[in-house]
Write a protein that holds these residues in place. Sequence first.
Motif, short mmCIF file in Angstrom:
data_model
loop_
_atom_site.label_atom_id
_atom_site.label_comp_id
_atom_site.label_asym_id
_atom_site.label_seq_id
_atom_site.Cartn_x
_atom_site.Cartn_y
_atom_site.Cartn_z
N ARG A 60 -44.05 7.05 21.34
CA ARG A 60 -45.23 6.06 20.86
C ARG A 60 -44.46 4.89 20.46
O ARG A 60 -43.48 5.06 19.67
CB ARG A 60 -45.81 6.72 19.90
CG ARG A 60 -46.81 7.98 20.38
CD ARG A 60 -47.78 7.44 21.25
NE ARG A 60 -48.96 7.09 20.34
CZ ARG A 60 -50.15 6.96 20.61
NH1 ARG A 60 -50.38 7.47 21.59
NH2 ARG A 60 -51.07 6.30 19.80
N PHE A 61 -44.95 3.72 20.47
CA PHE A 61 -44.44 2.40 19.83
C PHE A 61 -45.11 2.42 18.45
O PHE A 61 -46.27 2.76 18.20
CB PHE A 61 -44.89 1.21 20.62
CG PHE A 61 -44.43 1.30 22.13
CD1 PHE A 61 -43.19 1.61 22.31
CD2 PHE A 61 -45.36 0.73 23.19
CE1 PHE A 61 -42.89 1.74 23.72
CE2 PHE A 61 -45.04 0.97 24.42
CZ PHE A 61 -43.41 1.39 24.73
N LEU A 62 -44.22 1.84 17.77
CA LEU A 62 -44.81 1.66 16.34
C LEU A 62 -45.82 0.28 16.15
O LEU A 62 -46.37 0.26 14.95
CB LEU A 62 -43.33 1.43 15.26
CG LEU A 62 -42.58 2.89 15.17
CD1 LEU A 62 -41.29 2.26 14.36
CD2 LEU A 62 -43.40 4.00 14.81
N ARG A 63 -45.46 -0.41 17.13
CA ARG A 63 -46.52 -1.29 17.10
C ARG A 63 -47.09 -1.56 18.66
O ARG A 63 -46.61 -1.19 19.49
CB ARG A 63 -46.10 -2.75 16.83
CG ARG A 63 -45.01 -3.21 17.60
CD ARG A 63 -44.38 -4.71 17.36
NE ARG A 63 -43.25 -5.16 18.01
CZ ARG A 63 -43.52 -5.78 19.38
NH1 ARG A 63 -44.48 -5.97 19.91
NH2 ARG A 63 -42.25 -6.01 20.21
N SER A 113 -49.47 1.39 23.86
CA SER A 113 -49.27 2.07 22.72
C SER A 113 -48.18 3.23 23.10
O SER A 113 -47.74 3.80 21.86
CB SER A 113 -50.42 2.86 22.13
OG SER A 113 -50.98 3.50 23.04
N GLU A 114 -47.57 3.48 24.15
CA GLU A 114 -46.72 4.65 24.33
C GLU A 114 -45.94 4.41 25.90
O GLU A 114 -46.39 3.82 26.63
CB GLU A 114 -47.51 5.87 24.41
CG GLU A 114 -48.52 6.05 25.50
CD GLU A 114 -49.38 7.71 25.31
OE1 GLU A 114 -48.73 8.33 24.61
OE2 GLU A 114 -50.64 7.49 25.72
N ALA A 115 -45.12 5.34 26.18
CA ALA A 115 -44.45 5.09 27.50
C ALA A 115 -43.62 6.54 27.51
O ALA A 115 -43.57 7.20 26.65
CB ALA A 115 -43.28 3.97 27.33
N GLY A 148 -40.00 -0.60 18.37
CA GLY A 148 -39.84 0.58 17.71
C GLY A 148 -40.49 1.61 18.01
O GLY A 148 -41.52 1.50 18.62
N CYS A 149 -39.54 2.81 18.34
CA CYS A 149 -40.42 4.00 19.06
C CYS A 149 -40.14 5.32 18.22
O CYS A 149 -39.09 5.28 17.33
CB CYS A 149 -39.78 4.14 20.35
SG CYS A 149 -39.79 2.97 21.78
N MET A 150 -41.38 6.23 18.32
CA MET A 150 -41.25 7.35 17.55
C MET A 150 -41.14 8.58 18.81
O MET A 150 -41.82 8.45 19.81
CB MET A 150 -42.35 7.73 16.73
CG MET A 150 -42.27 9.03 16.28
SD MET A 150 -43.75 9.03 14.80
CE MET A 150 -42.43 9.82 13.65
N LEU A 151 -40.31 9.42 18.69
CA LEU A 151 -40.25 10.32 19.89
C LEU A 151 -41.25 11.49 19.75
O LEU A 151 -41.75 12.07 18.46
CB LEU A 151 -39.07 11.24 19.73
CG LEU A 151 -38.57 12.37 20.86
CD1 LEU A 151 -38.58 11.72 22.27
CD2 LEU A 151 -37.29 13.13 20.37
N MET A 152 -42.18 11.64 20.70
CA MET A 152 -43.41 12.55 20.44
C MET A 152 -43.20 13.90 21.28
O MET A 152 -43.49 14.86 20.76
CB MET A 152 -44.46 11.98 21.20
CG MET A 152 -45.04 10.59 20.59
SD MET A 152 -45.42 10.67 18.75
CE MET A 152 -47.08 11.54 19.10
N LYS A 153 -42.65 13.88 22.56
CA LYS A 153 -42.47 15.05 23.20
C LYS A 153 -40.94 14.86 24.35
O LYS A 153 -40.80 13.84 24.90
CB LYS A 153 -43.77 15.26 24.33
CG LYS A 153 -43.73 16.54 24.76
CD LYS A 153 -44.79 16.73 25.50
CE LYS A 153 -46.14 16.78 24.74
NZ LYS A 153 -47.48 16.94 25.58
N VAL A 154 -40.44 15.79 24.31
CA VAL A 154 -39.21 16.11 25.21
C VAL A 154 -39.51 16.92 26.49
O VAL A 154 -39.81 18.29 26.12
CB VAL A 154 -38.06 16.39 24.62
CG1 VAL A 154 -36.91 16.65 25.44
CG2 VAL A 154 -37.65 15.71 23.49
N HIS A 155 -39.63 16.50 27.69
CA HIS A 155 -40.02 17.44 28.81
C HIS A 155 -38.73 17.90 29.45
O HIS A 155 -37.60 17.25 29.46
CB HIS A 155 -40.61 16.37 29.72
CG HIS A 155 -42.00 15.78 29.26
ND1 HIS A 155 -43.22 16.66 29.18
CD2 HIS A 155 -42.34 14.73 28.91
CE1 HIS A 155 -43.99 16.13 28.65
NE2 HIS A 155 -43.42 14.72 28.60
N PRO A 156 -38.71 19.08 30.05
CA PRO A 156 -37.56 19.79 30.74
C PRO A 156 -36.87 18.88 31.66
O PRO A 156 -35.59 19.12 32.14
CB PRO A 156 -38.04 21.12 31.21
CG PRO A 156 -39.27 21.03 30.93
CD PRO A 156 -39.89 19.86 30.12
#
Length: 118
Positions: free
Chosen positions: A86-89, A42-44, A71-79
């Motif tokens: 997160r994947f949309l499927r 579900s995520e990467a 399809g992906c949604m941006l969850m967090k940006v690390h420094p």
Amino acid sequence: MYDREARFRMEDTMNAARIEYTEKAVMNMAARRCDVIKISQSEAVLALLTQYNLPQQFYLDIPDARITKIGCMLMKVHPNNTIQVRFLRLLTQKDMDRIFVFSTHPAHRDRKLDIRSW
């Protein structure tokens, strides 16, 4: 929505990938290279070569494993130039096995691909 989903265990991997998204409202498609360093169904976690502005939603391609348009949604940006998406499927187990076979991570060195399942 994402807080109610079941969590899958993240596994270390090292795969080359490509991020594709539209710039300037729909004028042109942009593509950037990245590396997948951790993945679950579900995520990467993706390692970027340099910092640049990403939209909230984009596509992820993993060309070695022949997986396109996740399809992906941006969850967090690390420094440290990594992002969590997160994947949309959900990815299937067949897709996960294909990713691990083509991984250059030492933990997946002895993985074999069952060609009957293709």
